[in-house]
Structure formats: structure tokens, C-alpha cells
Design a protein around this motif. Structure first.
Motif, PDB file in Angstrom:
ATOM      1  N   MET A   1       0.844  -1.195   0.000  1.00  0.00           N
ATOM      2  CA  MET A   1       0.000   0.000   0.000  1.00  0.00           C
ATOM      3  C   MET A   1       0.880   1.247   0.000  1.00  0.00           C
ATOM      4  O   MET A   1       1.830   1.347   0.765  1.00  0.00           O
ATOM      5  CB  MET A   1      -0.909   0.011   1.237  1.00  0.00           C
ATOM      6  N   THR A   2       0.576   2.177  -0.893  1.00  0.00           N
ATOM      7  CA  THR A   2       1.373   3.389  -0.992  1.00  0.00           C
ATOM      8  C   THR A   2       0.908   4.437   0.014  1.00  0.00           C
ATOM      9  O   THR A   2      -0.239   4.447   0.453  1.00  0.00           O
ATOM     10  CB  THR A   2       1.285   3.995  -2.399  1.00  0.00           C
ATOM     11  N   SER A   3       1.852   5.332   0.352  1.00  0.00           N
ATOM     12  CA  SER A   3       1.563   6.441   1.248  1.00  0.00           C
ATOM     13  C   SER A   3       1.617   7.731   0.443  1.00  0.00           C
ATOM     14  O   SER A   3       2.552   7.948  -0.330  1.00  0.00           O
ATOM     15  CB  SER A   3       2.603   6.476   2.379  1.00  0.00           C
ATOM     16  N   THR A   4       0.608   8.583   0.593  1.00  0.00           N
ATOM     17  CA  THR A   4       0.600   9.865  -0.111  1.00  0.00           C
ATOM     18  C   THR A   4       1.635  10.775   0.522  1.00  0.00           C
ATOM     19  O   THR A   4       1.629  10.991   1.738  1.00  0.00           O
ATOM     20  CB  THR A   4      -0.790  10.517  -0.048  1.00  0.00           C
ATOM     21  N   ALA A   5       2.536  11.316  -0.310  1.00  0.00           N
ATOM     22  CA  ALA A   5       3.699  12.013   0.228  1.00  0.00           C
ATOM     23  C   ALA A   5       3.999  13.296  -0.533  1.00  0.00           C
ATOM     24  O   ALA A   5       3.619  13.468  -1.692  1.00  0.00           O
ATOM     25  CB  ALA A   5       4.927  11.097   0.183  1.00  0.00           C
ATOM     26  N   ILE A   6       4.706  14.191   0.155  1.00  0.00           N
ATOM     27  CA  ILE A   6       5.333  15.359  -0.465  1.00  0.00           C
ATOM     28  C   ILE A   6       6.835  15.173  -0.354  1.00  0.00           C
ATOM     29  O   ILE A   6       7.353  14.848   0.720  1.00  0.00           O
ATOM     30  CB  ILE A   6       4.899  16.662   0.223  1.00  0.00           C
ATOM     31  N   ALA A   7       7.539  15.343  -1.470  1.00  0.00           N
ATOM     32  CA  ALA A   7       8.989  15.207  -1.479  1.00  0.00           C
ATOM     33  C   ALA A   7       9.625  16.571  -1.223  1.00  0.00           C
ATOM     34  O   ALA A   7       9.234  17.570  -1.839  1.00  0.00           O
ATOM     35  CB  ALA A   7       9.472  14.644  -2.805  1.00  0.00           C
ATOM     36  N   ILE A   8      10.587  16.607  -0.328  1.00  0.00           N
ATOM     37  CA  ILE A   8      11.292  17.833   0.025  1.00  0.00           C
ATOM     38  C   ILE A   8      12.687  17.787  -0.586  1.00  0.00           C
ATOM     39  O   ILE A   8      13.504  16.926  -0.226  1.00  0.00           O
ATOM     40  CB  ILE A   8      11.406  17.998   1.559  1.00  0.00           C
ATOM     41  N   ALA A   9      12.974  18.689  -1.519  1.00  0.00           N
ATOM     42  CA  ALA A   9      14.317  18.806  -2.085  1.00  0.00           C
ATOM     43  C   ALA A   9      15.160  19.568  -1.080  1.00  0.00           C
ATOM     44  O   ALA A   9      15.153  20.791  -1.036  1.00  0.00           O
ATOM     45  CB  ALA A   9      14.263  19.539  -3.426  1.00  0.00           C
ATOM     46  N   ALA A  10      15.900  18.832  -0.251  1.00  0.00           N
ATOM     47  CA  ALA A  10      16.460  19.399   0.971  1.00  0.00           C
ATOM     48  C   ALA A  10      17.381  20.584   0.742  1.00  0.00           C
ATOM     49  O   ALA A  10      17.391  21.531   1.532  1.00  0.00           O
ATOM     50  CB  ALA A  10      17.214  18.311   1.743  1.00  0.00           C
ATOM     51  N   GLY A  11      18.166  20.554  -0.329  1.00  0.00           N
ATOM     52  CA  GLY A  11      19.115  21.631  -0.556  1.00  0.00           C
ATOM     53  C   GLY A  11      18.712  22.600  -1.642  1.00  0.00           C
ATOM     54  O   GLY A  11      19.475  23.493  -1.992  1.00  0.00           O
ATOM     55  N   VAL A  17      15.615  17.706  -9.044  1.00  0.00           N
ATOM     56  CA  VAL A  17      15.718  16.619 -10.018  1.00  0.00           C
ATOM     57  C   VAL A  17      15.740  15.280  -9.299  1.00  0.00           C
ATOM     58  O   VAL A  17      15.006  14.349  -9.660  1.00  0.00           O
ATOM     59  CB  VAL A  17      16.975  16.792 -10.888  1.00  0.00           C
ATOM     60  N   ALA A  18      16.567  15.175  -8.278  1.00  0.00           N
ATOM     61  CA  ALA A  18      16.651  13.916  -7.535  1.00  0.00           C
ATOM     62  C   ALA A  18      15.319  13.567  -6.886  1.00  0.00           C
ATOM     63  O   ALA A  18      14.916  12.393  -6.884  1.00  0.00           O
ATOM     64  CB  ALA A  18      17.737  14.010  -6.476  1.00  0.00           C
ATOM     65  N   ALA A  19      14.640  14.551  -6.325  1.00  0.00           N
ATOM     66  CA  ALA A  19      13.344  14.297  -5.700  1.00  0.00           C
ATOM     67  C   ALA A  19      12.346  13.757  -6.715  1.00  0.00           C
ATOM     68  O   ALA A  19      11.570  12.830  -6.430  1.00  0.00           O
ATOM     69  CB  ALA A  19      12.814  15.577  -5.052  1.00  0.00           C
ATOM     70  N   SER A  20      12.353  14.309  -7.913  1.00  0.00           N
ATOM     71  CA  SER A  20      11.446  13.844  -8.957  1.00  0.00           C
ATOM     72  C   SER A  20      11.806  12.438  -9.423  1.00  0.00           C
ATOM     73  O   SER A  20      10.935  11.582  -9.615  1.00  0.00           O
ATOM     74  CB  SER A  20      11.482  14.816 -10.141  1.00  0.00           C
ATOM     75  N   VAL A  21      13.103  12.185  -9.581  1.00  0.00           N
ATOM     76  CA  VAL A  21      13.562  10.850  -9.981  1.00  0.00           C
ATOM     77  C   VAL A  21      13.152   9.803  -8.950  1.00  0.00           C
ATOM     78  O   VAL A  21      12.632   8.731  -9.287  1.00  0.00           O
ATOM     79  CB  VAL A  21      15.094  10.850 -10.176  1.00  0.00           C
ATOM     80  N   LEU A  22      13.348  10.113  -7.665  1.00  0.00           N
ATOM     81  CA  LEU A  22      13.030   9.143  -6.618  1.00  0.00           C
ATOM     82  C   LEU A  22      11.522   8.983  -6.446  1.00  0.00           C
ATOM     83  O   LEU A  22      11.048   7.897  -6.092  1.00  0.00           O
ATOM     84  CB  LEU A  22      13.677   9.550  -5.299  1.00  0.00           C
ATOM     85  N   ALA A  23      10.776  10.043  -6.675  1.00  0.00           N
ATOM     86  CA  ALA A  23       9.314   9.932  -6.612  1.00  0.00           C
ATOM     87  C   ALA A  23       8.817   8.891  -7.603  1.00  0.00           C
ATOM     88  O   ALA A  23       7.938   8.067  -7.288  1.00  0.00           O
ATOM     89  CB  ALA A  23       8.672  11.284  -6.895  1.00  0.00           C
ATOM     90  N   GLN A  24       9.382   8.906  -8.791  1.00  0.00           N
ATOM     91  CA  GLN A  24       8.985   7.940  -9.809  1.00  0.00           C
ATOM     92  C   GLN A  24       9.529   6.546  -9.499  1.00  0.00           C
ATOM     93  O   GLN A  24       8.831   5.545  -9.633  1.00  0.00           O
ATOM     94  CB  GLN A  24       9.481   8.418 -11.177  1.00  0.00           C
ATOM     95  N   ARG A  25      10.790   6.510  -9.065  1.00  0.00           N
ATOM     96  CA  ARG A  25      11.441   5.218  -8.813  1.00  0.00           C
ATOM     97  C   ARG A  25      10.800   4.464  -7.658  1.00  0.00           C
ATOM     98  O   ARG A  25      10.755   3.222  -7.651  1.00  0.00           O
ATOM     99  CB  ARG A  25      12.926   5.463  -8.507  1.00  0.00           C
ATOM    100  N   LEU A  26      10.304   5.185  -6.660  1.00  0.00           N
ATOM    101  CA  LEU A  26       9.731   4.565  -5.454  1.00  0.00           C
ATOM    102  C   LEU A  26       8.206   4.675  -5.426  1.00  0.00           C
ATOM    103  O   LEU A  26       7.597   4.640  -4.368  1.00  0.00           O
ATOM    104  CB  LEU A  26      10.330   5.211  -4.203  1.00  0.00           C
ATOM    105  N   ARG A  27       7.609   4.753  -6.594  1.00  0.00           N
ATOM    106  CA  ARG A  27       6.155   4.937  -6.652  1.00  0.00           C
ATOM    107  C   ARG A  27       5.401   3.740  -6.106  1.00  0.00           C
ATOM    108  O   ARG A  27       4.207   3.843  -5.795  1.00  0.00           O
ATOM    109  CB  ARG A  27       5.719   5.247  -8.078  1.00  0.00           C
ATOM    110  N   HIS A  28       6.059   2.596  -5.970  1.00  0.00           N
ATOM    111  CA  HIS A  28       5.398   1.437  -5.365  1.00  0.00           C
ATOM    112  C   HIS A  28       5.213   1.622  -3.862  1.00  0.00           C
ATOM    113  O   HIS A  28       4.413   0.928  -3.235  1.00  0.00           O
ATOM    114  CB  HIS A  28       6.206   0.166  -5.632  1.00  0.00           C
TER     115      HIS A  28
END
Length: 364
Positions: A1-11, A17-28
Motif C-alpha cells: 500500500m502506498t503512502s501519499t507524500a510530499i517530497a522535500i528537495a532538501a538543498g 531533479v533527484a526528488a522527482s527521480v526518486l518519486a517515480q522510482r519509489l512509486r510502489h
């Protein structure tokens, strides 16, 4: 089951870019419904030291008094530009502006408001390189303020929290032994390994974006391996390890890093002063010191021997075992420090040395 999340680009910057890449990569695991980032770019892009806030932009889309979305039509006021509006075209979900003027308390309130607007229960704090893990005493640490505020605010928000670190060591700040020790201390686990398919949509971004760490992350994911010389003479080896994404105990890191000292701050000035007290200077102090010299270089134009000088340096670097320079390093060497100067040199090299140009790399 997925969790609805907001990604924080820390720096800020390339962490988007990394936040967007990981959002897609970890969409499961996570349904990322928005990405939040500072507009805090290198002086080569925005000559104003420190992060930009809500009052610095025209064309933001307001979702709440604390939640503003950056779109491709958003424009930064004053000199320079922000890399966020052009990145908004690529990220695939709303890109929200983080404004640290209210310190960690203000950022935490923004995270809370965004979670309510977008129906999220979880924050994914994303860092490229691993400097977010630093305890604050490391000699090579250069830019801890943005990351530390992001992590402290995520903890203070009370939302569910995951800390993801990608491209270990690609920022050239902490040493490999320091990073290994910190990963072990905070129970890091491997959650993904990035490949070419994960970064393809961002390939053209490096034709203009100055980020080194996130650019190198994409280069590594695309399969390139070798030794790279980055700005300030740093040498970074791109290996298979650069493609691994780690999840780290966010609360353990926050309790043992600069973030712990920032969690009660209610202004950016307060947060900056606490970092300054700990390290003798803040990230923004470094930028303030560089502004006068930067202004002198924005009118830079190529000299007759500019390309020849770059050729000679690249040849010497290759003899030292360097396989590529970052384009940011080439700009630094040539003295093309302003935004206009950087564009002119990029165009010159694309015309004169197309086989060396592999953005964000210049092959030696």
C-alpha cells in the motif's frame, strides 16, 4: 500500500531533479503529489546571496497563504533567475516554493499546510551527496544550512518522515569514511539502484542547470564511470556506488546533526547565526563574500585563446588520471562566473568542442 507524500528537495537547486527521480522510482511505496524546494541557486544563476522567498516572484500560483506553486510562467524579480520555473516543466507534479524567512518554525508550518492542501501524510526528505548526515564538525562540510533547516522542519512538522540519500559523495563534501560511518550509525538501508531509464527525461536539463551533484547522479545512473574534477579542485570517482539510494533514520540524523540546533528557530537570520556560531561562518556568508568578484566577471567574453587554454588544462587533467571536468569547473577555470558569461562559454564550447561536451561533463 502506498503512502501519499510530499517530497522535500532538501538543498534546493538540483535536489529537485533527484526528488522527482526518486518519486517515480519509489512509486510502489509513495504516491508523491508535490515537490517542495527552496529557490536557492548558485550565484552564477542568481547573484543575490541566500534563498529567495515568496515576495521575490511574480506569477506564483497560490494554494494557501503558506503554499505557493512555481510554474513555467513564474518569474524571479530583480537580477538573475531561478532554476525552479524551467524545472517545473520536468518534474511531473506541482513544484512548491519553500520560504525559510520564518526559520524552521516557518518551514514546518509550510509543510503542514501543503500536506493538508494536497492530502499527504508523509514527507520524503531527499538529499544528493550525503551532507545532510553531517554532524557539523567535518572539515569538508561547506553548505549545511539548507539541508539542516529542511530536516529540522520535517521533524518539527509532526508528519510521517523518510530520509533518502542518493549519489553518496557526489557533492564532494564528506569523505567516504565519514559517509560510511554515518550510514552505519543511522541504520541505512538500500532502497533502490538508479538506471538510465530513471533519468532520461532530465538529460537536456544539464545543458543549462549548474548543479554538479545532481548532474553527476544522472551521469552515474546513465552508466558513465570515471574520475571527475569539480569546482574548487575536488576529485570525485563515479562508481556503481553512486547509483544506490539509501533510506536513513531521519530522527537519528536530526538528533545528531546541525538540524538539532535549528529546530527552535523562528527566522532565517537566527538559523544562520546558529550555524555561524557552530562553524564560524554560514553558507550565505560565503556567498556574500563572493558577490563583488562575481559582478566583475558577468561581462566576460571569450578571449582568442580561451578554447586553447581549456584544451591545455583538460590535457593536463587527463594526464593526472581525470576523465572529465564538470562544465561548472570549466566555467570556473575560464572566469565565466556570471549567468551571461556561462551561457556564452557553453555555446562556444558546443560549437568548437562538441565531442568534449557531455553535459554536465566536459570530457578530458
Amino acid at each position: 500500500m502506498t503512502s501519499t507524500a510530499i517530497a522535500i528537495a532538501a538543498g534546493g537547486g538540483g535536489d529537485v531533479v533527484a526528488a522527482s527521480v526518486l518519486a517515480q522510482r519509489l512509486r510502489h511505496r509513495f504516491d508523491v503529489v508535490a515537490i517542495m524546494s527552496y529557490s536557492w541557486d548558485r550565484l552564477i544563476v542568481d547573484p543575490t546571496p541566500g534563498p529567495r522567498g515568496l515576495g521575490d516572484f511574480d506569477g506564483l500560483t497560490s494554494h494557501h497563504e503558506l503554499v505557493a506553486q512555481v510554474t513555467v510562467s513564474t518569474v524571479l524579480r530583480g537580477p538573475g533567475r531561478s532554476t525552479l520555473p524551467p524545472l517545473a516543466h520536468y518534474v511531473g507534479c506541482p513544484l512548491l516554493l519553500m520560504d525559510p524567512v520564518g526559520g524552521v518554525a516557518g518551514l514546518a508550518a509550510q509543510f503542514g499546510a501543503a500536506s493538508r492542501v494536497f492530502g499527504a501524510q508523509t514527507l520524503l526528505v531527499v538529499d544528493v551527496g550525503g551532507d545532510i548526515l553531517a554532524e557539523g564538525t567535518e572539515a569538508g562540510l561547506r553548505s549545511p544550512l539548507a539541508d539542516s533547516m529542511s530536516l529540522a522542519a520535517a521533524v518539527r512538522s509532526g508528519l510521517g518522515l523518510h530520509l533518502l540519500v542518493a549519489g553518496l559523495g557526489l557533492d564532494g563534501e564528506l569523505t567516504p569514511p565519514e559517509l560510511t560511518s554515518l550510514l552505519q550509525r543511522h541504520g541505512a538501508t538500500e532502497v533502490a539502484e538508479l538506471g538510465a531509464a530513471d533519468v532520461t527525461r532530465f538529460a537536456e536539463v544539464w545543458n543549462w542547470h549548474p548543479s554538479e551533484a545532481s548532474g553527476l547522479l544522472c551521469v552515474a545512473a546513465d552508466g558513465w564511470r570515471g574520475r571527475v574534477e569539480t569546482q574548487r579542485d575536488a576529485l570525485i570517482d563515479i562508481t556503481d556506488d553512486a547509483t544506490i539510494v539509501y533510506e536513513v533514520d531521519a530522527y537519528g540524523v536530526a538528533a545528531n546533526s546541525l538540524a538539532a540546533n535549528l529546530i527552535a528557530t523562528t527566522s532565517l537570520a537566527d538559523a544562520e547565526q546558529r550555524v555561524r556560531t557552530r562553524r564560524g561562518y554560514s553558507d550565505i556568508d560565503i556567498e556574500r563574500d563572493r558577490v563583488p568578484a562575481l559582478a566583475r566577471h558577468d561581462e566576460w567574453t571569450p578571449a582568442a585563446d580561451t578554447v586553447g587554454a581549456i584544451d591545455r588544462y583538460a590535457y593536463a587533467a587527463a594526464n593526472r588520471g581525470v576523465n572529465a571536468l564538470t562544465i561548472r569547473r570549466v566555467l570556473e577555470l575560464a572566469g565565466a562566473s556570471g549567468a551571461g558569461a556561462a551561457t556564452r562559454l557553453r555555446e562556444l564550447l558546443k560549437c568548437e568542442r562538441p565531442h568534449n561536451m557531455r553535459p554536465p561533463l566536459y570530457l578530458a
